[in-house]
Design a protein around this motif. Structure first.
Motif, PDB file in Angstrom:
ATOM      1  N   ASP A  45      -2.074  54.367  38.645  1.00  0.00           N
ATOM      2  CA  ASP A  45      -0.718  53.964  38.271  1.00  0.00           C
ATOM      3  C   ASP A  45      -0.675  52.586  37.618  1.00  0.00           C
ATOM      4  OD1 ASP A  45       0.270  56.322  39.251  1.00  0.00           O
ATOM      5  OD2 ASP A  45       0.858  55.488  41.204  1.00  0.00           O
ATOM      6  N   VAL A  46      -1.727  51.779  37.808  1.00  0.00           N
ATOM      7  CA  VAL A  46      -1.731  50.439  37.227  1.00  0.00           C
ATOM      8  C   VAL A  46      -1.632  50.512  35.705  1.00  0.00           C
ATOM      9  CG1 VAL A  46      -4.236  50.197  36.965  1.00  0.00           C
ATOM     10  CG2 VAL A  46      -2.850  48.176  37.388  1.00  0.00           C
ATOM     11  N   PHE A  47      -2.090  51.632  35.119  1.00  0.00           N
ATOM     12  CA  PHE A  47      -2.060  51.772  33.666  1.00  0.00           C
ATOM     13  C   PHE A  47      -0.698  52.213  33.136  1.00  0.00           C
ATOM     14  CE2 PHE A  47      -6.651  52.370  34.611  1.00  0.00           C
ATOM     15  CZ  PHE A  47      -7.107  51.257  33.929  1.00  0.00           C
ATOM     16  N   ASN A  48       0.262  52.410  34.033  1.00  0.00           N
ATOM     17  CA  ASN A  48       1.632  52.665  33.584  1.00  0.00           C
ATOM     18  C   ASN A  48       2.200  51.438  32.872  1.00  0.00           C
ATOM     19  OD1 ASN A  48       1.635  55.251  34.645  1.00  0.00           O
ATOM     20  ND2 ASN A  48       2.509  54.612  36.601  1.00  0.00           N
ATOM     21  N   ASP A  49       1.661  50.275  33.203  1.00  0.00           N
ATOM     22  CA  ASP A  49       2.115  49.017  32.593  1.00  0.00           C
ATOM     23  C   ASP A  49       1.050  48.419  31.681  1.00  0.00           C
ATOM     24  OD1 ASP A  49       4.597  48.901  34.212  1.00  0.00           O
ATOM     25  OD2 ASP A  49       3.201  48.599  35.869  1.00  0.00           O
ATOM     26  N   PHE A  50       0.095  49.239  31.281  1.00  0.00           N
ATOM     27  CA  PHE A  50      -1.040  48.724  30.518  1.00  0.00           C
ATOM     28  C   PHE A  50      -1.446  49.784  29.503  1.00  0.00           C
ATOM     29  CE2 PHE A  50      -5.407  47.075  29.997  1.00  0.00           C
ATOM     30  CZ  PHE A  50      -5.153  45.716  29.996  1.00  0.00           C
ATOM     31  N   ALA A  51      -1.580  49.415  28.246  1.00  0.00           N
ATOM     32  CA  ALA A  51      -1.877  50.400  27.201  1.00  0.00           C
ATOM     33  C   ALA A  51      -2.987  49.911  26.275  1.00  0.00           C
ATOM     34  CB  ALA A  51      -0.621  50.707  26.392  1.00  0.00           C
ATOM     35  N   PHE A  52      -3.811  50.874  25.818  1.00  0.00           N
ATOM     36  CA  PHE A  52      -4.881  50.592  24.866  1.00  0.00           C
ATOM     37  C   PHE A  52      -4.438  50.983  23.459  1.00  0.00           C
ATOM     38  CE2 PHE A  52      -7.291  50.263  28.663  1.00  0.00           C
ATOM     39  CZ  PHE A  52      -8.439  49.563  28.343  1.00  0.00           C
ATOM     40  N   ARG A  53      -4.940  50.212  22.508  1.00  0.00           N
ATOM     41  CA  ARG A  53      -4.708  50.521  21.095  1.00  0.00           C
ATOM     42  C   ARG A  53      -6.037  50.414  20.350  1.00  0.00           C
ATOM     43  NH1 ARG A  53      -0.923  47.056  22.541  1.00  0.00           N
ATOM     44  NH2 ARG A  53      -1.907  45.317  21.451  1.00  0.00           N
TER      45      ARG A  53
END
Length: 366
Positions: free
Chosen positions: A266-274
């Motif tokens: 769930d930590v990646f709900n606020d974290f994104a890769f581009r």
């Protein structure tokens, strides 16, 4: 006070201090003909953070150096004991060789030929076999221990070079800290707001140590765990793998990767890769802590084949952290992708980052 209130108060303390500092010093700054810009304050805070982080690297190097020295001291003592034992083995081996060279066993073979019964013949033959076996064991043991001693001596020499490299790294980091501290002292000299700035530096470093570093490690730990599951995920998503002859290509769109990561934690709900041209960027904000990472992949073959992620830039609430922090995180957390975990006979050949896609070209591992 509730846990939520305590967390919010800690997270916003730095922002409040910055606000107090700027509002208290703005009139005085406006009256000065060469008033410092806000980025001057940002730069000084960033330098103070770098000093603290490089200091930590110096502590790490010093500890590693001490451990290496202790190991080398123990190895030196062991090598001395082995050398003494080997000298005894060398004398035994020399005696064996002299026996054969001087023909001292010829009498045994002569006795074998002159035996007057089959019983005597086989008794002497068994005795000869026993002697030869014992002599061979003596020589093999000496050769094995001699080679082992040589290997340990070579390893000790490698440690000497490693120690020298550590000392050079420590010297370099000391020079960096000294230079940064000198620059900060020069920038603070003569400023009426120096005490407030020093307070800001102290609070920034405290906030980073207590909150920021933990947040960064949370992301890196979650990412390391997710990357370990990536080969299985690729296998389950056949549309990501293209096969043409003996050439295999994995194409991972950034939207699918982000979806995969959010499924893992769930930590990646606020974290994104581009994925941009030649560059991977990732950023997110949670609990008033903003983290931004940029980096690239490279193919590695040792200790095992895969693509390894390198952190080129790491920002915490807009402050750039030094290379020592990035290197420590890379060392602690494995963010690599290993095709051999997906299909044993494949290995990474090339990695490319295009707009919106991560492309991994594979080849057969022969």
């Amino acid at each position: 006070m509730s846990n939520v209130n305590v967390k919010t108060a800690s997270a916003t303390l730095l922002l409040l201090l910055v606000y107090v500092f700027l509002t208290a010093t703005w009139p005085a700054m406006a009256e000065r003909s060469e008033a410092p810009k806000n980025d001057d304050v940002h730069g000084m805070l960033e330098k103070s953070l770098s000093v603290a982080e490089i200091d930590k690297e110096m502590v790490r190097i010093t500890q590693e150096k001490q451990q290496l020295l202790e190991s080398m001291t123990e190895t030196d003592a062991e090598l001395a004991r082995q050398s003494l034992k080997l000298e005894q083995k060398r004398e035994q081996a020399g005696k064996v060789l002299r026996t054969y060279y001087m023909g001292e066993h010829d009498r045994l073979f002569a006795s074998l030929l002159s035996s007057d019964s089959w019983t005597s013949f086989f008794t002497i033959l068994d005795y000869i076999d026993l002697i030869i076996t014992h002599d061979k064991q003596t020589l093999d043991k000496y050769i094995g221990e001699y080679r082992g001693l040589q290997e340990r001596q070579a390893a000790q020499e490698a440690k000497q070079l490693e120690l020298l490299a550590m000392e050079n790294r420590l010297k370099l980091q000391r020079q960096r800290v000294t230079e940064l501290e000198r620059e900060l002292a020069d920038q603070l000299a003569g400023r009426t707001d120096s005490e407030r700035l020093l307070l800001l530096m102290k609070e920034l470093n405290k906030f980073w140590e207590e909150k920021g570093l933990a947040e960064v490690r949370t992301y890196f730990k979650a990412l390391s765990s997710a990357m370990g599951k990536l080969p299985e995920w690729v296998q389950d998503n056949k549309d990501l793998l293209h096969i043409k002859g003996f050439q295999y290509t994995i194409t991972v769109p950034e939207d699918k990767l982000n979806q995969f990561l959010r499924e893992q934690n769930d930590v990646f709900n606020d974290f994104a890769f581009r994925f941009e041209e030649g560059l991977i960027t990732a950023s997110g904000k949670r609990d008033n802590i903003e983290i931004a990472i940029s980096g690239h992949y490279s193919v590695q073959d040792e200790p095992k084949n895969g693509i390894l992620f390198h952190v080129d830039d790491l920002l915490f609430n807009g402050f750039t952290l030094p290379d020592t922090t990035r290197a420590a995180l890379e060392k602690e957390f494995d963010l690599g992708f290993y095709p051999g975990l997906m299909i044993s006979f494949l290995k990474a050949k090339e990695v490319e980052i295009k707009d919106g896609e991560l492309i991994i070209r594979l080849t057969l591992s022969l």
